[in-house]
Motif scaffolding. Structure first.
Motif, mmCIF file in Angstrom:
data_model
loop_
_atom_site.group_PDB
_atom_site.id
_atom_site.type_symbol
_atom_site.label_atom_id
_atom_site.label_comp_id
_atom_site.label_asym_id
_atom_site.label_seq_id
_atom_site.Cartn_x
_atom_site.Cartn_y
_atom_site.Cartn_z
ATOM 1 N N TYR A 1 0.866 -1.196 0.242
ATOM 2 C CA TYR A 1 -0.095 -0.091 -0.107
ATOM 3 C C TYR A 1 0.955 1.308 -0.156
ATOM 4 C CZ TYR A 1 -3.466 3.297 1.214
ATOM 5 O OH TYR A 1 -4.562 4.430 1.301
ATOM 6 N N ASN A 2 1.816 1.242 0.876
ATOM 7 C CA ASN A 2 2.804 2.535 0.905
ATOM 8 C C ASN A 2 3.742 2.690 -0.180
ATOM 9 O OD1 ASN A 2 1.691 3.288 3.553
ATOM 10 N ND2 ASN A 2 3.046 1.938 4.551
ATOM 11 N N TYR A 3 4.094 1.763 -0.706
ATOM 12 C CA TYR A 3 5.448 1.757 -1.881
ATOM 13 C C TYR A 3 5.076 1.501 -2.949
ATOM 14 C CZ TYR A 3 8.550 1.774 2.214
ATOM 15 O OH TYR A 3 9.149 2.225 3.362
ATOM 16 N N ASP A 4 4.080 0.531 -3.630
ATOM 17 C CA ASP A 4 3.668 0.020 -4.734
ATOM 18 C C ASP A 4 2.186 0.465 -5.305
ATOM 19 O OD1 ASP A 4 6.152 -1.222 -4.688
ATOM 20 O OD2 ASP A 4 5.351 -2.631 -3.588
ATOM 21 N N ARG A 5 1.472 0.841 -4.442
ATOM 22 C CA ARG A 5 -0.073 0.817 -4.655
ATOM 23 C C ARG A 5 -0.268 2.363 -5.113
ATOM 24 N NH1 ARG A 5 -4.870 2.658 -3.193
ATOM 25 N NH2 ARG A 5 -6.653 1.568 -3.647
ATOM 26 N N PRO A 6 -0.679 2.496 -6.522
ATOM 27 C CA PRO A 6 -1.099 3.994 -7.038
ATOM 28 C C PRO A 6 -2.405 4.374 -6.286
ATOM 29 C CG PRO A 6 -1.252 2.477 -8.768
ATOM 30 C CD PRO A 6 -0.675 1.732 -7.703
ATOM 31 N N HIS A 7 -2.317 5.826 -5.611
ATOM 32 C CA HIS A 7 -3.374 6.261 -5.042
ATOM 33 C C HIS A 7 -4.202 7.338 -5.844
ATOM 34 C CE1 HIS A 7 -5.834 7.508 -1.921
ATOM 35 N NE2 HIS A 7 -5.369 6.927 -0.800
ATOM 36 N N GLY A 8 -5.651 6.937 -6.298
ATOM 37 C CA GLY A 8 -6.303 8.050 -7.053
ATOM 38 C C GLY A 8 -6.017 9.343 -6.452
ATOM 39 N N ALA A 9 -6.388 9.385 -5.215
ATOM 40 C CA ALA A 9 -6.401 10.816 -4.699
ATOM 41 C C ALA A 9 -4.948 11.525 -4.444
ATOM 42 C CB ALA A 9 -6.818 10.655 -3.339
ATOM 43 N N LEU A 10 -3.970 10.895 -4.917
ATOM 44 C CA LEU A 10 -2.878 11.597 -5.125
ATOM 45 C C LEU A 10 -2.335 11.415 -6.614
ATOM 46 C CD1 LEU A 10 -0.869 9.510 -2.139
ATOM 47 C CD2 LEU A 10 -2.267 11.782 -2.140
#
Length: 310
Positions: A283-292
């Motif tokens: 979650y912290n290093y690999d998952r792209p975040h839509g809100a970011l």
């Protein structure tokens, strides 16, 4: 279109051809009667003479040469991401660009989803109208505020008397960096242990912690935070939306982590803790975040370190 519908349409065209021979004797009169053009009639007639009834079936209008056609491997990945994670077109496009070096527009993803009948998300996942959504806000400095919450979990595959476990979650309001940990108890002592664990893991100083009004966040927890020079605020009762980022992250856990563990036996607390840590790292290093904007939380953290005003 199904084979049955193709055959039905082919028989209808054959009836038009026979109408000229057996009823009207005039191509113009038959075309007027059926509401078709004479060009269509003669096209059907040529196909029937060359191929029989098979030639009257509707054919695909897809061009023979499509230099910009999406690769079949990409088309396979898009429905899989939709079904596994309930991602929308924009998030799917982010994943393909990040992990497969595939550039495809959100609208292109939507067209593929529409073609395979997956363009509509489950009701709980659908986009809400502007009038029904809460305005999104974001702190501008890492550590300015953490949202902390607890959710009940049950490690999969337990036999006999099942143990209860609780997932403690802390998420940074600015960067969305998260810290997760599972405990067999849910009380103030556990909450204090968790917040100390969070402080040891985060690469920035925590200034404020926001929680709900649960008993685990009582006076002992409150004074422990103040002793560490951390402000503690509680949201109003029955307003979980005010802790929206951590609540949303729990839903992501359910959809992208726990649901994928279904059918897998995990009857060991240490193994479960290891899997949870792997998910936290992903979650912290690999998952792209839509809100970011497609960044991962740690990419946003690095950006804030370079330019705090972004």
């Amino acid at each position: 279109m199904s084979q049955r519908e193709l055959e039905r349409q082919a028989k209808h065209k054959l009836a038009v051809l026979r109408h000229v021979e057996e009823v009207s004797g005039s191509v113009a009169a038959t075309c007027w009667y059926y509401g078709i053009s004479r060009q269509a009639y003669y096209r059907w007639k040529r196909r029937y003479e060359d191929e029989g009834l098979e030639g009257l079936k509707d054919r695909s209008s897809e061009p023979h040469h499509q230099p910009n056609k999406t690769d079949p491997e990409v088309i396979e990945k898009i429905p899989w991401l939709r079904q596994q994670y309930h991602f929308g077109p924009r998030k799917i496009a982010m994943y393909l660009a990040r992990y497969h070096d595939i550039t495809i527009s959100s609208s292109g993803v939507w067209r593929i989803l529409h073609k395979v009948g997956l363009n509509r998300l489950p009701a709980s996942q659908r986009y809400k109208r502007l009038q029904t959504r809460w305005k999104r806000y974001e702190k501008q400095r890492p550590g300015h505020q953490l949202q902390v919450d607890v959710t009940f979990i049950e490690p999969l595959g337990q036999t006999g008397r099942k143990k209860r476990y609780y997932q403690y979650t802390a998420i940074d309001d600015c960067t969305r960096v998260r810290v997760l940990r599972a405990y067999p108890r849910n009380d103030q002592r556990t909450a204090i242990q968790f917040i100390d664990h969070v402080r040891s893991k985060l690469p920035f100083q925590v200034e404020q912690v926001q929680t709900d009004n649960g008993q685990e966040f009582g006076q002992a927890f409150h004074w422990h935070l103040l002793d560490k020079d951390i402000n503690h605020v509680k949201i109003r009762p029955r307003t979980p939306r005010l802790n929206g980022k951590v609540e949303r992250s729990h839903r992501i856990d359910s959809e992208e982590f726990y649901r994928l563990l279904e059918g897998e036996v995990i009857d060991d607390a240490n193994l479960f803790a290891e899997r949870l840590q792997q998910w936290e790292d992903h979650y912290n290093y690999d998952r792209p975040h839509g809100a970011l904007g497609g960044q991962t939380p740690y990419e946003r953290l690095k950006q804030k370190a370079r330019d705090p005003l972004t």
